[in-house]
Each structure stands twice: as structure tokens, then as C-alpha cells.
Scaffold this motif. Structure first.
Motif, PDB file in Angstrom:
ATOM      1  N   HIS A  66       1.037  -1.046  -0.149  1.00  0.00           N
ATOM      2  CA  HIS A  66       0.000  -0.089  -0.036  1.00  0.00           C
ATOM      3  C   HIS A  66       0.836   1.292   0.052  1.00  0.00           C
ATOM      4  O   HIS A  66       0.568   2.246  -0.671  1.00  0.00           O
ATOM      5  CB  HIS A  66      -1.009  -0.123   1.278  1.00  0.00           C
ATOM      6  CG  HIS A  66      -2.156  -1.093   1.015  1.00  0.00           C
ATOM      7  ND1 HIS A  66      -2.967  -1.037   0.145  1.00  0.00           N
ATOM      8  CD2 HIS A  66      -2.345  -2.072   1.510  1.00  0.00           C
ATOM      9  CE1 HIS A  66      -3.906  -1.732   0.157  1.00  0.00           C
ATOM     10  NE2 HIS A  66      -3.440  -2.768   1.020  1.00  0.00           N
ATOM     11  N   ALA A  67       1.986   1.272   0.674  1.00  0.00           N
ATOM     12  CA  ALA A  67       2.921   2.374   0.920  1.00  0.00           C
ATOM     13  C   ALA A  67       3.496   2.688  -0.527  1.00  0.00           C
ATOM     14  O   ALA A  67       3.423   3.695  -1.069  1.00  0.00           O
ATOM     15  CB  ALA A  67       3.939   2.232   1.788  1.00  0.00           C
ATOM     16  N   LEU A  68       3.904   1.554  -1.299  1.00  0.00           N
ATOM     17  CA  LEU A  68       4.541   1.539  -2.568  1.00  0.00           C
ATOM     18  C   LEU A  68       3.369   2.101  -3.526  1.00  0.00           C
ATOM     19  O   LEU A  68       3.684   3.011  -4.389  1.00  0.00           O
ATOM     20  CB  LEU A  68       5.104   0.410  -3.082  1.00  0.00           C
ATOM     21  CG  LEU A  68       5.829   0.390  -4.459  1.00  0.00           C
ATOM     22  CD1 LEU A  68       7.058   1.484  -4.476  1.00  0.00           C
ATOM     23  CD2 LEU A  68       6.366  -0.991  -4.614  1.00  0.00           C
ATOM     24  N   ALA A  69       2.418   1.668  -3.457  1.00  0.00           N
ATOM     25  CA  ALA A  69       1.184   1.962  -4.549  1.00  0.00           C
ATOM     26  C   ALA A  69       0.987   3.428  -4.132  1.00  0.00           C
ATOM     27  O   ALA A  69       0.809   4.287  -5.473  1.00  0.00           O
ATOM     28  CB  ALA A  69      -0.200   1.173  -4.127  1.00  0.00           C
ATOM     29  N   LYS A  70       1.115   3.970  -3.210  1.00  0.00           N
ATOM     30  CA  LYS A  70       0.689   5.428  -2.726  1.00  0.00           C
ATOM     31  C   LYS A  70       1.696   6.366  -3.570  1.00  0.00           C
ATOM     32  O   LYS A  70       1.509   7.458  -3.955  1.00  0.00           O
ATOM     33  CB  LYS A  70       0.498   5.657  -1.474  1.00  0.00           C
ATOM     34  CG  LYS A  70       0.245   7.198  -0.954  1.00  0.00           C
ATOM     35  CD  LYS A  70       0.239   7.070   0.537  1.00  0.00           C
ATOM     36  CE  LYS A  70      -0.460   8.758   0.871  1.00  0.00           C
ATOM     37  NZ  LYS A  70      -0.570   8.911   2.367  1.00  0.00           N
ATOM     38  N   ARG A  71       3.079   5.752  -3.367  1.00  0.00           N
ATOM     39  CA  ARG A  71       4.218   6.697  -4.024  1.00  0.00           C
ATOM     40  C   ARG A  71       3.780   6.648  -5.534  1.00  0.00           C
ATOM     41  O   ARG A  71       4.168   7.487  -6.398  1.00  0.00           O
ATOM     42  CB  ARG A  71       5.244   6.102  -3.357  1.00  0.00           C
ATOM     43  CG  ARG A  71       5.627   6.133  -1.903  1.00  0.00           C
ATOM     44  CD  ARG A  71       5.961   7.433  -1.703  1.00  0.00           C
ATOM     45  NE  ARG A  71       7.150   8.142  -2.193  1.00  0.00           N
ATOM     46  CZ  ARG A  71       8.489   8.089  -1.543  1.00  0.00           C
ATOM     47  NH1 ARG A  71       8.522   7.467  -0.438  1.00  0.00           N
ATOM     48  NH2 ARG A  71       9.600   8.560  -2.305  1.00  0.00           N
ATOM     49  N   ILE A  72       3.696   5.151  -6.221  1.00  0.00           N
ATOM     50  CA  ILE A  72       3.727   5.128  -7.496  1.00  0.00           C
ATOM     51  C   ILE A  72       2.340   5.986  -8.043  1.00  0.00           C
ATOM     52  O   ILE A  72       2.667   6.606  -9.016  1.00  0.00           O
ATOM     53  CB  ILE A  72       3.210   3.563  -7.807  1.00  0.00           C
ATOM     54  CG1 ILE A  72       4.635   3.036  -7.611  1.00  0.00           C
ATOM     55  CG2 ILE A  72       2.849   3.588  -9.332  1.00  0.00           C
ATOM     56  CD1 ILE A  72       4.414   1.442  -7.823  1.00  0.00           C
ATOM     57  N   SER A  73       1.426   6.123  -7.354  1.00  0.00           N
ATOM     58  CA  SER A  73       0.234   7.012  -7.919  1.00  0.00           C
ATOM     59  C   SER A  73       0.527   8.612  -7.661  1.00  0.00           C
ATOM     60  O   SER A  73       0.276   9.105  -8.626  1.00  0.00           O
ATOM     61  CB  SER A  73      -1.050   6.863  -6.745  1.00  0.00           C
ATOM     62  OG  SER A  73      -1.505   5.391  -7.146  1.00  0.00           O
ATOM     63  N   ALA A  74       1.215   8.699  -6.810  1.00  0.00           N
ATOM     64  CA  ALA A  74       1.743  10.166  -6.826  1.00  0.00           C
ATOM     65  C   ALA A  74       2.795  10.548  -7.852  1.00  0.00           C
ATOM     66  O   ALA A  74       2.542  11.701  -8.329  1.00  0.00           O
ATOM     67  CB  ALA A  74       2.513  10.429  -5.363  1.00  0.00           C
ATOM     68  N   LEU A  75       3.715   9.651  -8.119  1.00  0.00           N
ATOM     69  CA  LEU A  75       4.460   9.836  -9.363  1.00  0.00           C
ATOM     70  C   LEU A  75       3.561  10.023 -10.734  1.00  0.00           C
ATOM     71  O   LEU A  75       3.831  10.917 -11.423  1.00  0.00           O
ATOM     72  CB  LEU A  75       5.515   8.781  -9.563  1.00  0.00           C
ATOM     73  CG  LEU A  75       6.716   8.898  -8.411  1.00  0.00           C
ATOM     74  CD1 LEU A  75       7.522   7.551  -8.395  1.00  0.00           C
ATOM     75  CD2 LEU A  75       7.380  10.273  -8.625  1.00  0.00           C
TER      76      LEU A  75
END
Length: 86
Positions: A66-75
Motif C-alpha cells: 500500500h505504501a509503494l502503491a501510494k508513492r507510485i500513484s503520486a508519481l
């Protein structure tokens, strides 16, 4: 929107062209190294698809995913990528 299915978080993004998709993937690689959590991904021309899972936790979705997904979405937002899901 990320979708959880078969013990994976999945999402795809479409970009203007291959060059932009590749630049995005380079940025994601830096985040993955920072978080020490690496995605399965696929790239064809302007589309990048992700499947996130935590193998160390028994191939299941964890807070790391979930943490990685959030960062990917922000990028992806910074690139004005179009989200999709297959």
C-alpha cells in the motif's frame, strides 16, 4: 484506483509516449529502492502495469504494498498519467 485481487494490488497507467513511460519507471525504481520493496511491472509502449505483493509475508498484500502503491500513484499524477485497470 488500485485493485486488490489474487493477493496482489494491481494498477496500470498510460502515458503520452514510451519515453515518458520509461522516465516514470525510472522514478518508480528510485522509490522502490528507497522503500526496499520492488514491484512486478510490465511496459509496452506507453502503458505500465503493476502487480504488488509481499513475498516475505507469504505472497499477500501488506502495508509495504500500500505504501509503494501510494508513492507510485503520486508519481503518476506528476506525469498526468491516465490510470486504468485490467
Amino acid at each position: 484506483m488500485w485493485t486488490e485481487k489474487n493477493n496482489h494490488l494491481t494498477q496500470s497507467f498510460s502515458f503520452k509516449d514510451f519515453k515518458e513511460a520509461f522516465a516514470f519507471m525510472t522514478d518508480v525504481a528510485q522509490v522502490a529502492e528507497e522503500l526496499n520493496h520492488h514491484p512486478w511491472w510490465s511496459n509496452v509502449y506507453n502503458k505500465v502495469e503493476f502487480r504488488l505483493t509481499t513475498y516475505d509475508a507469504g505472497t499477500t498484500v501488506t502495508q509495504k504494498d500500500h505504501a509503494l502503491a501510494k508513492r507510485i500513484s503520486a508519481l503518476a499524477e506528476q506525469y498526468n498519467a491516465k490510470p486504468g485497470n485490467d
